[in-house]
Design a protein around this motif. Sequence first.
Motif, PDB file in Angstrom:
ATOM      1  N   THR A 158      28.067   1.673  74.816  1.00 15.74           N
ATOM      2  CA  THR A 158      27.646   3.133  74.627  1.00 15.74           C
ATOM      3  C   THR A 158      27.001   3.647  75.765  1.00 15.74           C
ATOM      4  O   THR A 158      25.909   2.982  76.299  1.00 15.74           O
ATOM      5  CB  THR A 158      26.832   3.371  73.073  1.00 15.74           C
ATOM      6  OG1 THR A 158      27.644   2.924  72.160  1.00 15.74           O
ATOM      7  CG2 THR A 158      26.365   4.932  73.392  1.00 15.74           C
ATOM      8  N   TYR A 181      26.007  12.886  77.620  1.00 21.38           N
ATOM      9  CA  TYR A 181      26.950  12.635  76.455  1.00 21.38           C
ATOM     10  C   TYR A 181      26.192  12.500  75.214  1.00 21.38           C
ATOM     11  O   TYR A 181      26.926  12.294  74.092  1.00 21.38           O
ATOM     12  CB  TYR A 181      27.756  11.170  76.642  1.00 21.38           C
ATOM     13  CG  TYR A 181      28.749  11.544  77.736  1.00 21.38           C
ATOM     14  CD1 TYR A 181      29.990  12.026  77.956  1.00 21.38           C
ATOM     15  CD2 TYR A 181      28.014  10.811  79.254  1.00 21.38           C
ATOM     16  CE1 TYR A 181      30.563  12.293  79.092  1.00 21.38           C
ATOM     17  CE2 TYR A 181      28.973  10.943  80.311  1.00 21.38           C
ATOM     18  CZ  TYR A 181      30.158  11.603  80.188  1.00 21.38           C
ATOM     19  OH  TYR A 181      30.880  11.504  81.313  1.00 21.38           O
ATOM     20  N   GLY A 235      24.262  13.325  71.761  1.00 19.32           N
ATOM     21  CA  GLY A 235      24.822  14.041  70.712  1.00 19.32           C
ATOM     22  C   GLY A 235      26.361  14.169  70.272  1.00 19.32           C
ATOM     23  O   GLY A 235      26.707  14.762  69.183  1.00 19.32           O
ATOM     24  N   TYR A 236      27.102  13.429  71.072  1.00 20.91           N
ATOM     25  CA  TYR A 236      28.651  13.489  70.733  1.00 20.91           C
ATOM     26  C   TYR A 236      28.808  12.343  69.826  1.00 20.91           C
ATOM     27  O   TYR A 236      28.481  11.380  69.960  1.00 20.91           O
ATOM     28  CB  TYR A 236      29.249  13.515  72.343  1.00 20.91           C
ATOM     29  CG  TYR A 236      29.206  14.919  72.792  1.00 20.91           C
ATOM     30  CD1 TYR A 236      30.372  15.679  72.632  1.00 20.91           C
ATOM     31  CD2 TYR A 236      28.127  15.205  73.396  1.00 20.91           C
ATOM     32  CE1 TYR A 236      30.290  16.812  73.250  1.00 20.91           C
ATOM     33  CE2 TYR A 236      28.441  16.159  74.504  1.00 20.91           C
ATOM     34  CZ  TYR A 236      29.385  17.313  74.067  1.00 20.91           C
ATOM     35  OH  TYR A 236      29.359  18.650  74.591  1.00 20.91           O
ATOM     36  N   ARG A 237      29.810  12.504  69.027  1.00 20.85           N
ATOM     37  CA  ARG A 237      30.223  11.666  67.921  1.00 20.85           C
ATOM     38  C   ARG A 237      31.217  10.330  68.677  1.00 20.85           C
ATOM     39  O   ARG A 237      31.012   9.298  68.098  1.00 20.85           O
ATOM     40  CB  ARG A 237      31.458  12.376  66.960  1.00 20.85           C
ATOM     41  CG  ARG A 237      31.871  11.489  66.002  1.00 20.85           C
ATOM     42  CD  ARG A 237      32.794  12.105  65.414  1.00 20.85           C
ATOM     43  NE  ARG A 237      33.834  11.394  64.486  1.00 20.85           N
ATOM     44  CZ  ARG A 237      34.860  11.732  63.697  1.00 20.85           C
ATOM     45  NH1 ARG A 237      35.139  13.044  63.622  1.00 20.85           N
ATOM     46  NH2 ARG A 237      35.418  11.040  62.968  1.00 20.85           N
ATOM     47  N   TYR A 238      31.758  10.729  69.645  1.00 23.95           N
ATOM     48  CA  TYR A 238      32.676   9.742  70.362  1.00 23.95           C
ATOM     49  C   TYR A 238      31.969   9.261  71.660  1.00 23.95           C
ATOM     50  O   TYR A 238      31.037   9.892  72.198  1.00 23.95           O
ATOM     51  CB  TYR A 238      33.800  10.529  70.853  1.00 23.95           C
ATOM     52  CG  TYR A 238      34.694  10.618  69.800  1.00 23.95           C
ATOM     53  CD1 TYR A 238      35.632   9.784  69.070  1.00 23.95           C
ATOM     54  CD2 TYR A 238      34.780  12.036  69.256  1.00 23.95           C
ATOM     55  CE1 TYR A 238      36.663  10.204  68.301  1.00 23.95           C
ATOM     56  CE2 TYR A 238      35.413  12.455  68.102  1.00 23.95           C
ATOM     57  CZ  TYR A 238      36.297  11.489  67.641  1.00 23.95           C
ATOM     58  OH  TYR A 238      37.102  12.001  66.465  1.00 23.95           O
ATOM     59  N   MET A 276      41.317  12.549  66.825  1.00 26.45           N
ATOM     60  CA  MET A 276      40.472  13.733  67.033  1.00 26.45           C
ATOM     61  C   MET A 276      41.295  14.837  67.352  1.00 26.45           C
ATOM     62  O   MET A 276      42.702  14.740  67.147  1.00 26.45           O
ATOM     63  CB  MET A 276      39.658  13.491  68.437  1.00 26.45           C
ATOM     64  CG  MET A 276      40.637  13.559  69.598  1.00 26.45           C
ATOM     65  SD  MET A 276      39.988  13.321  71.139  1.00 26.45           S
ATOM     66  CE  MET A 276      38.962  11.759  70.944  1.00 26.45           C
ATOM     67  N   THR A 315      39.193  19.490  70.122  1.00 24.51           N
ATOM     68  CA  THR A 315      38.049  18.765  70.797  1.00 24.51           C
ATOM     69  C   THR A 315      38.346  18.184  72.195  1.00 24.51           C
ATOM     70  O   THR A 315      37.344  18.563  73.039  1.00 24.51           O
ATOM     71  CB  THR A 315      37.967  17.525  70.062  1.00 24.51           C
ATOM     72  OG1 THR A 315      37.751  17.660  68.545  1.00 24.51           O
ATOM     73  CG2 THR A 315      36.830  16.504  70.420  1.00 24.51           C
ATOM     74  N   TRP A 362      36.005  19.554  75.550  1.00 22.20           N
ATOM     75  CA  TRP A 362      35.485  18.568  76.386  1.00 22.20           C
ATOM     76  C   TRP A 362      35.727  18.713  77.924  1.00 22.20           C
ATOM     77  O   TRP A 362      35.180  18.651  78.832  1.00 22.20           O
ATOM     78  CB  TRP A 362      36.056  17.048  76.146  1.00 22.20           C
ATOM     79  CG  TRP A 362      35.363  16.422  74.934  1.00 22.20           C
ATOM     80  CD1 TRP A 362      34.392  16.925  74.192  1.00 22.20           C
ATOM     81  CD2 TRP A 362      35.769  15.369  74.237  1.00 22.20           C
ATOM     82  NE1 TRP A 362      34.003  16.042  73.140  1.00 22.20           N
ATOM     83  CE2 TRP A 362      34.979  15.382  73.142  1.00 22.20           C
ATOM     84  CE3 TRP A 362      36.953  14.256  74.317  1.00 22.20           C
ATOM     85  CZ2 TRP A 362      35.046  14.031  72.302  1.00 22.20           C
ATOM     86  CZ3 TRP A 362      37.206  13.297  73.517  1.00 22.20           C
ATOM     87  CH2 TRP A 362      36.289  13.073  72.480  1.00 22.20           C
TER      88      TRP A 362
END
Length: 238
Positions: A3, A9, A11-14, A47, A51, A55
């Motif tokens: 990560t 980036y 707060g993003y789920r991915y 996804m 989305t 992005w």
Amino acid sequence: MATCPDPRYAGYRYPAEIIATAVWLYFRFPLRLRMVEELLAARGITMSYETVRQWARKFGAEIADQLRRRAPRRGDKWHLDEVVLIIGGRKHHLWRAVDQEGSVLDVLVQSRRDAKAAKRRLRKLLKKQGCAPRVLVSDKLNAYAAAKLTIMPGVEHRQHKGINNRAENSHQPTRRRERQMKRFKSPRQVQRFLSIHDPINTLFHLRRDSRPASEYRTARAQAFATWAEVVGVPLAAA
């Protein structure tokens, strides 16, 4: 997959690697949003194509700006050309300037192609590049000659369609994207999309003719390294 701590980036789920890879796929290749969604799904990443769209809009402009700042000094021979785009049933002209290596210098969408429009193009290009070219190459459109005499009178100007293949060829990726996107929806959309697409495409525009494979691979590795520095992560592995 690690990560990335990059605050862009947060707060993003991915993970950042997936976000950066999705943006790269969309702007690097003539793919529709749904195609990018499917390519990621084949790798177990589920996804929505919406989305990917979000992005592309959020991160694409920032990536393109950083690539422009990092770009080496461009060549001193500028090729100018324009193509017609039909947007909403109206004719528009997509103007593009490239140097002798094929690197895109600037793009501009206009509704006219007269001398006034050509002057606007050249002023914008000069401001962006910071200096005048040694040679200007264009087709035989009279508007270019008139604008050149006013904006850069001391620059050599060669007007001949047969020697302007560099600029004409640079339109091909745009034409492919236009077909994939079922035509552009507005001049603003074209300008926004190409302002992101062209710097990314230029980074990976690595000519393979007249260079050995080892040299090409080295240049490609450098392009990937530059990309990783700009986005903060390497591309996600397949």
